[in-house]
Design a protein around this motif. Sequence first.
Motif, PDB file in Angstrom:
ATOM      1  N   VAL A 114       0.882  -1.195   0.141  1.00 32.65           N
ATOM      2  CA  VAL A 114       0.077   0.123   0.030  1.00 32.65           C
ATOM      3  C   VAL A 114       1.063   1.238  -0.194  1.00 32.65           C
ATOM      4  O   VAL A 114       2.091   1.328   0.413  1.00 32.65           O
ATOM      5  CB  VAL A 114      -0.764   0.037   1.133  1.00 32.65           C
ATOM      6  CG1 VAL A 114      -1.854  -1.253   1.053  1.00 32.65           C
ATOM      7  CG2 VAL A 114      -0.206  -0.070   2.465  1.00 32.65           C
ATOM      8  N   TYR A 116       0.837   4.879   1.585  1.00 31.51           N
ATOM      9  CA  TYR A 116       0.426   5.480   2.858  1.00 31.51           C
ATOM     10  C   TYR A 116       0.445   6.989   2.532  1.00 31.51           C
ATOM     11  O   TYR A 116       1.585   7.543   2.157  1.00 31.51           O
ATOM     12  CB  TYR A 116       1.027   5.220   4.244  1.00 31.51           C
ATOM     13  CG  TYR A 116       0.636   6.239   5.404  1.00 31.51           C
ATOM     14  CD1 TYR A 116      -0.617   6.323   5.875  1.00 31.51           C
ATOM     15  CD2 TYR A 116       1.525   7.187   5.769  1.00 31.51           C
ATOM     16  CE1 TYR A 116      -0.767   6.889   6.977  1.00 31.51           C
ATOM     17  CE2 TYR A 116       1.207   7.998   6.956  1.00 31.51           C
ATOM     18  CZ  TYR A 116      -0.294   7.832   7.552  1.00 31.51           C
ATOM     19  OH  TYR A 116      -0.546   8.720   8.452  1.00 31.51           O
ATOM     20  N   THR A 129       0.786  -4.273   4.387  1.00 40.04           N
ATOM     21  CA  THR A 129      -0.217  -4.358   5.352  1.00 40.04           C
ATOM     22  C   THR A 129       0.198  -5.531   6.045  1.00 40.04           C
ATOM     23  O   THR A 129       0.139  -6.542   5.768  1.00 40.04           O
ATOM     24  CB  THR A 129      -1.619  -4.583   4.710  1.00 40.04           C
ATOM     25  OG1 THR A 129      -1.724  -3.395   3.803  1.00 40.04           O
ATOM     26  CG2 THR A 129      -2.865  -4.574   5.704  1.00 40.04           C
ATOM     27  N   ILE A 132      -4.783  -6.129  10.297  1.00 40.11           N
ATOM     28  CA  ILE A 132      -6.186  -5.291  10.061  1.00 40.11           C
ATOM     29  C   ILE A 132      -6.825  -5.655  11.311  1.00 40.11           C
ATOM     30  O   ILE A 132      -7.212  -6.726  11.620  1.00 40.11           O
ATOM     31  CB  ILE A 132      -6.768  -5.892   8.758  1.00 40.11           C
ATOM     32  CG1 ILE A 132      -6.208  -5.888   7.447  1.00 40.11           C
ATOM     33  CG2 ILE A 132      -8.081  -5.103   8.559  1.00 40.11           C
ATOM     34  CD1 ILE A 132      -6.587  -6.516   6.520  1.00 40.11           C
ATOM     35  N   TYR A 146      -5.759  -0.263   9.886  1.00 34.50           N
ATOM     36  CA  TYR A 146      -4.415  -1.227   9.333  1.00 34.50           C
ATOM     37  C   TYR A 146      -3.269  -0.777  10.057  1.00 34.50           C
ATOM     38  O   TYR A 146      -3.032   0.528  10.484  1.00 34.50           O
ATOM     39  CB  TYR A 146      -4.443  -0.775   7.856  1.00 34.50           C
ATOM     40  CG  TYR A 146      -5.487  -1.173   7.025  1.00 34.50           C
ATOM     41  CD1 TYR A 146      -5.589  -2.265   6.582  1.00 34.50           C
ATOM     42  CD2 TYR A 146      -6.439  -0.033   7.007  1.00 34.50           C
ATOM     43  CE1 TYR A 146      -6.984  -2.538   5.623  1.00 34.50           C
ATOM     44  CE2 TYR A 146      -7.727  -0.464   6.308  1.00 34.50           C
ATOM     45  CZ  TYR A 146      -7.987  -1.473   5.739  1.00 34.50           C
ATOM     46  OH  TYR A 146      -8.951  -1.788   4.757  1.00 34.50           O
ATOM     47  N   LEU A 148       0.509  -0.758   9.188  1.00 39.98           N
ATOM     48  CA  LEU A 148       1.629  -1.069   8.247  1.00 39.98           C
ATOM     49  C   LEU A 148       2.969  -1.072   8.499  1.00 39.98           C
ATOM     50  O   LEU A 148       3.681  -0.677   9.373  1.00 39.98           O
ATOM     51  CB  LEU A 148       1.721   0.558   7.375  1.00 39.98           C
ATOM     52  CG  LEU A 148       0.133   1.086   7.004  1.00 39.98           C
ATOM     53  CD1 LEU A 148       0.394   2.303   6.416  1.00 39.98           C
ATOM     54  CD2 LEU A 148      -0.531   0.189   6.169  1.00 39.98           C
ATOM     55  N   ARG A 165      -8.679   3.780   6.370  1.00 39.25           N
ATOM     56  CA  ARG A 165      -8.848   3.417   4.945  1.00 39.25           C
ATOM     57  C   ARG A 165      -8.368   4.429   4.025  1.00 39.25           C
ATOM     58  O   ARG A 165      -7.782   4.243   3.050  1.00 39.25           O
ATOM     59  CB  ARG A 165      -9.954   2.713   4.550  1.00 39.25           C
ATOM     60  CG  ARG A 165     -10.599   2.357   3.241  1.00 39.25           C
ATOM     61  CD  ARG A 165      -9.361   1.249   2.675  1.00 39.25           C
ATOM     62  NE  ARG A 165      -9.794   1.081   1.164  1.00 39.25           N
ATOM     63  CZ  ARG A 165      -9.092   1.685   0.262  1.00 39.25           C
ATOM     64  NH1 ARG A 165      -7.960   2.567   0.515  1.00 39.25           N
ATOM     65  NH2 ARG A 165      -9.266   1.506  -1.049  1.00 39.25           N
ATOM     66  N   LEU A 168      -4.937   5.248   2.704  1.00 35.95           N
ATOM     67  CA  LEU A 168      -4.207   4.237   1.875  1.00 35.95           C
ATOM     68  C   LEU A 168      -4.573   3.886   0.547  1.00 35.95           C
ATOM     69  O   LEU A 168      -5.718   4.462   0.000  1.00 35.95           O
ATOM     70  CB  LEU A 168      -4.144   2.873   2.482  1.00 35.95           C
ATOM     71  CG  LEU A 168      -3.773   2.596   4.059  1.00 35.95           C
ATOM     72  CD1 LEU A 168      -4.373   1.372   4.478  1.00 35.95           C
ATOM     73  CD2 LEU A 168      -2.566   2.936   4.210  1.00 35.95           C
ATOM     74  N   PRO A 170      -4.337   1.035  -1.994  1.00 36.65           N
ATOM     75  CA  PRO A 170      -3.473  -0.466  -2.313  1.00 36.65           C
ATOM     76  C   PRO A 170      -2.894  -0.677  -3.433  1.00 36.65           C
ATOM     77  O   PRO A 170      -3.492   0.013  -4.506  1.00 36.65           O
ATOM     78  CB  PRO A 170      -5.014  -1.265  -2.363  1.00 36.65           C
ATOM     79  CG  PRO A 170      -6.178  -0.404  -1.678  1.00 36.65           C
ATOM     80  CD  PRO A 170      -5.642   0.914  -1.875  1.00 36.65           C
TER      81      PRO A 170
END
Length: 178
Positions: A114, A116, A129, A132, A146, A148, A165, A168, A170
Amino acid sequence: MENTRIHAEAAESEARISEAEKEQAAYALAELVRSPSDPDTLIMPGADVEAIRPVFELGWAMGVRHGHTGPALAGVPVDRGTVARAFVLLLSERPAARTAPDLPDAGPVVWQRVRYHGSLRSRHGLYWTGAIHQYALESGAAELRYDLCEIRDDRLETVVSRVRRQSLTPLPEYRAGV
């Protein structure tokens, strides 16, 4: 004596899943997910069937090769690339999205790369990640956060935790684990 083999030789000989094994697995999977009362109906969504197909094929081929479903490449282990691919494909199907249908976008899965771009500007960048977490909100809804991570000296180190979320992006890169 014809089935006798030396274990060391079998371990060194690997082969990808053959087209015949894939075809057998597809037929077996189709039979398993078919509704007993209506053969034209699936008992699970087609997307879920496709998500489990790589791991089912892997299990089928391993069963075939160990003589549990019939002769084929009996005693020949499945190559490691095929095993890794099955699990990466399974992870990439976003299982969190199926377990949290109330969330419009469940976000990345564990071991997904991901980017950030949240409030900690000094930590902006690329991460894996690592975890979670699901938290209950006062409204009764759920929120995912999440952790990291970076991999340093073959160790997983959490760099940023409890990331929302929306902080981030993905990326289409997955890791089998550390």
